[in-house]
Design a protein around this motif. Sequence first.
Motif, PDB file in Angstrom:
ATOM      1  N   CYS A   1      -1.398  13.800  -6.896  1.00  0.00           N
ATOM      2  CA  CYS A   1      -0.298  13.483  -7.807  1.00  0.00           C
ATOM      3  C   CYS A   1      -0.789  13.506  -9.247  1.00  0.00           C
ATOM      4  O   CYS A   1      -1.918  13.122  -9.539  1.00  0.00           O
ATOM      5  CB  CYS A   1       0.294  12.102  -7.496  1.00  0.00           C
ATOM      6  N   THR A   2       0.063  13.949 -10.134  1.00  0.00           N
ATOM      7  CA  THR A   2      -0.270  13.972 -11.556  1.00  0.00           C
ATOM      8  C   THR A   2       0.392  12.815 -12.296  1.00  0.00           C
ATOM      9  O   THR A   2       0.205  12.659 -13.492  1.00  0.00           O
ATOM     10  CB  THR A   2       0.147  15.315 -12.190  1.00  0.00           C
ATOM     11  N   ILE A   3       1.179  12.034 -11.576  1.00  0.00           N
ATOM     12  CA  ILE A   3       1.821  10.834 -12.110  1.00  0.00           C
ATOM     13  C   ILE A   3       1.387   9.668 -11.232  1.00  0.00           C
ATOM     14  O   ILE A   3       1.405   9.771 -10.010  1.00  0.00           O
ATOM     15  CB  ILE A   3       3.362  10.966 -12.056  1.00  0.00           C
TER      16      ILE A   3
ATOM     17  N   LEU B   1       0.859  -1.182   0.000  1.00  0.00           N
ATOM     18  CA  LEU B   1       0.000   0.000   0.000  1.00  0.00           C
ATOM     19  C   LEU B   1       0.898   1.235   0.000  1.00  0.00           C
ATOM     20  O   LEU B   1       1.799   1.359   0.834  1.00  0.00           O
ATOM     21  CB  LEU B   1      -0.907  -0.004   1.231  1.00  0.00           C
ATOM     22  N   VAL B   2       0.630   2.126  -0.943  1.00  0.00           N
ATOM     23  CA  VAL B   2       1.362   3.394  -1.038  1.00  0.00           C
ATOM     24  C   VAL B   2       0.342   4.503  -0.809  1.00  0.00           C
ATOM     25  O   VAL B   2      -0.708   4.516  -1.443  1.00  0.00           O
ATOM     26  CB  VAL B   2       2.027   3.573  -2.423  1.00  0.00           C
ATOM     27  N   THR B   3       0.646   5.435   0.095  1.00  0.00           N
ATOM     28  CA  THR B   3      -0.288   6.526   0.374  1.00  0.00           C
ATOM     29  C   THR B   3       0.441   7.859   0.495  1.00  0.00           C
ATOM     30  O   THR B   3       1.515   7.936   1.097  1.00  0.00           O
ATOM     31  CB  THR B   3      -1.126   6.244   1.636  1.00  0.00           C
TER      32      THR B   3
ATOM     33  N   PHE C   1      -7.717   7.978  -6.064  1.00  0.00           N
ATOM     34  CA  PHE C   1      -7.512   9.364  -5.653  1.00  0.00           C
ATOM     35  C   PHE C   1      -7.525   9.445  -4.132  1.00  0.00           C
ATOM     36  O   PHE C   1      -6.589   9.926  -3.511  1.00  0.00           O
ATOM     37  CB  PHE C   1      -8.590  10.255  -6.285  1.00  0.00           C
ATOM     38  N   LEU C   2      -8.589   8.969  -3.524  1.00  0.00           N
ATOM     39  CA  LEU C   2      -8.729   8.885  -2.063  1.00  0.00           C
ATOM     40  C   LEU C   2      -9.368   7.554  -1.724  1.00  0.00           C
ATOM     41  O   LEU C   2     -10.057   6.957  -2.552  1.00  0.00           O
ATOM     42  CB  LEU C   2      -9.608  10.010  -1.530  1.00  0.00           C
ATOM     43  N   LEU C   3      -9.175   7.117  -0.502  1.00  0.00           N
ATOM     44  CA  LEU C   3      -9.805   5.893  -0.021  1.00  0.00           C
ATOM     45  C   LEU C   3     -10.625   6.229   1.218  1.00  0.00           C
ATOM     46  O   LEU C   3     -10.124   6.917   2.119  1.00  0.00           O
ATOM     47  CB  LEU C   3      -8.743   4.851   0.348  1.00  0.00           C
ATOM     48  N   PRO C   4     -11.864   5.746   1.289  1.00  0.00           N
ATOM     49  CA  PRO C   4     -12.636   5.942   2.526  1.00  0.00           C
ATOM     50  C   PRO C   4     -11.894   5.323   3.711  1.00  0.00           C
ATOM     51  O   PRO C   4     -11.157   4.341   3.544  1.00  0.00           O
ATOM     52  CB  PRO C   4     -13.945   5.205   2.246  1.00  0.00           C
ATOM     53  N   THR C   5     -12.080   5.881   4.881  1.00  0.00           N
ATOM     54  CA  THR C   5     -11.347   5.452   6.070  1.00  0.00           C
ATOM     55  C   THR C   5     -11.446   3.955   6.307  1.00  0.00           C
ATOM     56  O   THR C   5     -10.429   3.292   6.542  1.00  0.00           O
ATOM     57  CB  THR C   5     -11.857   6.220   7.316  1.00  0.00           C
ATOM     58  N   ASN C   6     -12.647   3.396   6.238  1.00  0.00           N
ATOM     59  CA  ASN C   6     -12.794   1.956   6.515  1.00  0.00           C
ATOM     60  C   ASN C   6     -12.077   1.112   5.463  1.00  0.00           C
ATOM     61  O   ASN C   6     -11.470   0.096   5.779  1.00  0.00           O
ATOM     62  CB  ASN C   6     -14.262   1.559   6.644  1.00  0.00           C
ATOM     63  N   GLU C   7     -12.104   1.539   4.206  1.00  0.00           N
ATOM     64  CA  GLU C   7     -11.404   0.813   3.146  1.00  0.00           C
ATOM     65  C   GLU C   7      -9.892   0.917   3.341  1.00  0.00           C
ATOM     66  O   GLU C   7      -9.156  -0.055   3.169  1.00  0.00           O
ATOM     67  CB  GLU C   7     -11.812   1.370   1.787  1.00  0.00           C
ATOM     68  N   PHE C   8      -9.426   2.098   3.733  1.00  0.00           N
ATOM     69  CA  PHE C   8      -8.002   2.293   4.004  1.00  0.00           C
ATOM     70  C   PHE C   8      -7.560   1.377   5.147  1.00  0.00           C
ATOM     71  O   PHE C   8      -6.518   0.721   5.060  1.00  0.00           O
ATOM     72  CB  PHE C   8      -7.719   3.760   4.339  1.00  0.00           C
ATOM     73  N   GLN C   9      -8.359   1.308   6.215  1.00  0.00           N
ATOM     74  CA  GLN C   9      -8.036   0.446   7.358  1.00  0.00           C
ATOM     75  C   GLN C   9      -7.981  -1.025   6.938  1.00  0.00           C
ATOM     76  O   GLN C   9      -7.090  -1.759   7.375  1.00  0.00           O
ATOM     77  CB  GLN C   9      -9.062   0.642   8.488  1.00  0.00           C
TER      78      GLN C   9
END
Length: 191
Positions: free
Chosen positions: A42-44, A3-5, A53-61
Amino acid sequence: MILVTVGTEKFPFNRLMQWVDLLLKEGFISAEEEVIVQYGSCTIVPDKVKGYFLLPTNEFQNLLKKARLVIAHCGEGTIDVLAKNSVPFILVPRSDRFGEHVDDHQIELAEVLAEQGIPIAYCPGDLARFVLSPQAVRVSKVPADSYAYASSLLDKRFGSDPAAEEPILGWQNYLFSFWQKLTVKRPIFSN
């Protein structure tokens, strides 16, 4: 899975995206390994990754729990989240020099965290070494640990209304400064 954030900062962190892309192309990250990238502004975005683009908190967890390792920017909120999980992680500080933030507070934070043994990547080689041999570390102090204490000190010194007697630095920088000083066990105020 890796996972890269990069968090939610408005400045692109394309340098980190280029490093991850390089690790994929050079085989430091296996073509068979799933790589999920939360790329924010990021544009790359590296080839052959699942990008969000973004992850909801529960999905990120949920992704944190499944990850073999995490590559993240050196943001205070991200550090707070990563410290509560047992997944190995490495931090890459954003730099004002590359237009990745308004100042170099992430580099300053990285220096303090490195003294605690937290892995920090300053170049693609640092990332490659970590990806090949990730090690979980324990964060002894995170920024959130010190905010309540720092807030109480600020209230005592300036009152509960930050606008009443505004400090030279903004609240966030002021709190970060306190956190740094608490972490390295130096006195906060000297008379």
